[in-house]
Design a protein around this motif. Sequence first.
Motif, PDB file in Angstrom:
ATOM      1  N   LEU A 397       0.830  -1.206   0.000  1.00 42.24           N
ATOM      2  CA  LEU A 397       0.000   0.000   0.000  1.00 42.24           C
ATOM      3  C   LEU A 397       0.864   1.255   0.000  1.00 42.24           C
ATOM      4  O   LEU A 397       0.568   2.231  -0.706  1.00 42.24           O
ATOM      5  N   GLU A 402      -1.281   4.395  -1.470  1.00 39.99           N
ATOM      6  CA  GLU A 402      -2.668   4.275  -1.036  1.00 39.99           C
ATOM      7  C   GLU A 402      -2.765   4.490   0.475  1.00 39.99           C
ATOM      8  O   GLU A 402      -1.945   3.987   1.246  1.00 39.99           O
ATOM      9  N   TRP A 404      -4.443   3.971   4.171  1.00 43.17           N
ATOM     10  CA  TRP A 404      -5.074   2.829   4.845  1.00 43.17           C
ATOM     11  C   TRP A 404      -5.335   3.221   6.291  1.00 43.17           C
ATOM     12  O   TRP A 404      -4.421   3.662   6.992  1.00 43.17           O
ATOM     13  N   GLN A 460     -10.309  -6.409   1.552  1.00 39.26           N
ATOM     14  CA  GLN A 460     -10.265  -5.084   0.951  1.00 39.26           C
ATOM     15  C   GLN A 460      -8.820  -4.666   0.697  1.00 39.26           C
ATOM     16  O   GLN A 460      -8.520  -4.013  -0.316  1.00 39.26           O
ATOM     17  N   MET A 461      -7.922  -5.050   1.580  1.00 34.87           N
ATOM     18  CA  MET A 461      -6.504  -4.749   1.360  1.00 34.87           C
ATOM     19  C   MET A 461      -6.003  -5.454   0.107  1.00 34.87           C
ATOM     20  O   MET A 461      -5.302  -4.844  -0.724  1.00 34.87           O
ATOM     21  N   THR A 464      -7.167  -3.818  -2.959  1.00 32.66           N
ATOM     22  CA  THR A 464      -6.534  -2.508  -3.151  1.00 32.66           C
ATOM     23  C   THR A 464      -5.123  -2.638  -3.720  1.00 32.66           C
ATOM     24  O   THR A 464      -4.724  -1.857  -4.593  1.00 32.66           O
ATOM     25  N   HIS A 476      -6.696 -10.683  -7.601  1.00 33.90           N
ATOM     26  CA  HIS A 476      -7.790  -9.717  -7.515  1.00 33.90           C
ATOM     27  C   HIS A 476      -9.106 -10.373  -7.909  1.00 33.90           C
ATOM     28  O   HIS A 476     -10.115 -10.260  -7.195  1.00 33.90           O
TER      29      HIS A 476
END
Length: 666
Positions: A397, A402, A404, A460-461, A464, A476
């Motif tokens: 991330l 991104e 978090w 969700q991680m 992402t 994914h």
Amino acid sequence: MVETKSSRGARITWPLYLLFFLIAGVTGAIISWGFLTESLAVLGIPDPGPITTAGLPLLRAGAWLLAALSVGSFLFASFLLSPRQGDIRRAYLTVDGLIASRTGAVAALVFALIGIIMVPLVLSDVSGQSITEAIKPANWFVALNQVADAKAWLISAMIALVVGGAALIAPRTWMWQPVWLVGAILIVAPQGLSGHSAAGGDHDYGTNSLLWHVLFMMLWVGGLMALIAHGRRLGPNLQLAVRRYSMIAATSMVAMAISGVINAAIRVRFEDLFTSDYGRVIVAKTVLTFALAIFGWWHRTATIPRLTSGNSSPFIRVAVVEVLVMAATIGVAVSLGRTPPPPPRVVDLSPMALTMGYDLTFEPTVWSVWTIWRFDIMFTTLGIFLTIGYLYGLYRLKQLGEAWPWQRTFWWLLGSITLALAMSSGIGLYMPAMFSMHMVAHMMLSMVIPVFLVLGAPLQMILTVTAPNPEEPGLHEWVQAFIQSTTLKFLFHPAVNTIQFLTFFYVLYITPWYDLMVKEHAGHLIMNWVFLLSGYIYYWDMIGSDPKPRENTVLRRLAWLVFSMPVHLYFGVYLMQLSQILAEDFYRTLGLPWDIDLLHDQDVGGGIAWASGSFPLVVVFGALFLQWLKEDRNEAKAYDQRADDTEDEDLEAYNQMLARMNKNVS
């Protein structure tokens, strides 16, 4: 096994499967035959005859390879090769995926046949009867009632029969393949729970390490066999499949090395490795495992890079030799079952050590529970994997830039670390010996740790940090398919989810199941996994931040929570009012070195069940309240946006309605 030539130059693979089978079986049979005289002397039984002496290791090694082939084939159809284009949930397998799936099904069915044959062979081996005597119908009941290995083979055969038969007749869609993969892995679970590792001192270590060892062996060996078959039939995207498999192979090699060392260390002293036949067999297996590591290095440095130019021949040739070494390694490992082990490290084992694998020397207290430790190879290892995986996700991330929420990280690490520490502390140690401590662990696994984990939003991680790729579905798309699966959608119906969560509590303790499960290490493993998974599914629906297959409103979830909590709280009251001691015979045979009132201990366990039901309420109600505020803000924002877009048409219509009503009243 079922591959046929699909184009000029393609080659069938079943002769190689047969060669692998023979290498593994003959290796095991030769070593077992060499130790026959010594084995019979140690066991004090007559010679069962050449059919049993040679046939049992031959078929056992072949069965392990067939199980690996089934696992690897379904792994290939599920995750190493992409299905046809389109929605992955409804996508059909390609021709190569279909061939791999059929190979996995046929391998499972052949395993089932061998598993049935193994029942009288095992009885012949342990009793000294000839196979012609052991195969008589009346002796089958003796084998299944008195010989644990025979029962394990029958259970494995039944699982294999269901998996193989269902995989042959099920629709050829991708969504079924992960199901068959899990089923194929379960085929060998009964074998991992029996044998030398499941008996004697430290057998909790032996069983848990063997289960990890077997799991990664199946993935490593089976996956490579599936790749060989795909390359020989000139299947497409071999480079992609090898790239995905290489990470599995590297992980499997490390996991097998660590679990193998643990398993050997609890049964053999270091000096016995070179002075006993059993130790020498372990050394031979270790040398072969190091040879496999060299093959892995060879692939990474020489054969895999050449796949980019379309030249797959070097990879396939080296892989075939590698599987031959793997087959020989399996044959050596199988021969351990017939090789007399050296004297145990501890000769005078107490009833408690024979039953649980270790001794407890003093009564637990609030302090001692957190000051004594025994590493739990199953769940503490799982907790470490969960922690490392999440930290790697945070690293990815950060690389992607991104954001978090820190709260998610806090909750996930709290859950994974709590799982790791609780199961290796006095809670996990005393859990098999006392009903009250069993209930502490039960409540933590089903009502505390899952609450923490679901708030970490791991799916969700993953969504992402991974990029969507419909043309070559990867992690994914796999996660999305899992979230949107029909099975998960069914489980997330509030009634179904509530029932599954509450049913396990009542069915386990009201029926004789608890008496049966608590007597065996396998029973404790099954219970712990059920507690953890059941609680995770329940609280994922209730408060989880991850995407869900069925989005229920906050008020609806709150209603089901209010309904379910009294039912759960009554379960604790039921235990406190129970006058019958659950699993009394088992607890009394342990011979705990302190005075214990079993009925009082059971009452304490009921009180723990009743009191612990209130703990998650604080977190759950808090999470639901925050989600309700978020839901309300989203609705208000949507209303404001609609009002801006329609110039307050809804409000104007509402005012006009009120005006008409007022006029009519006047």
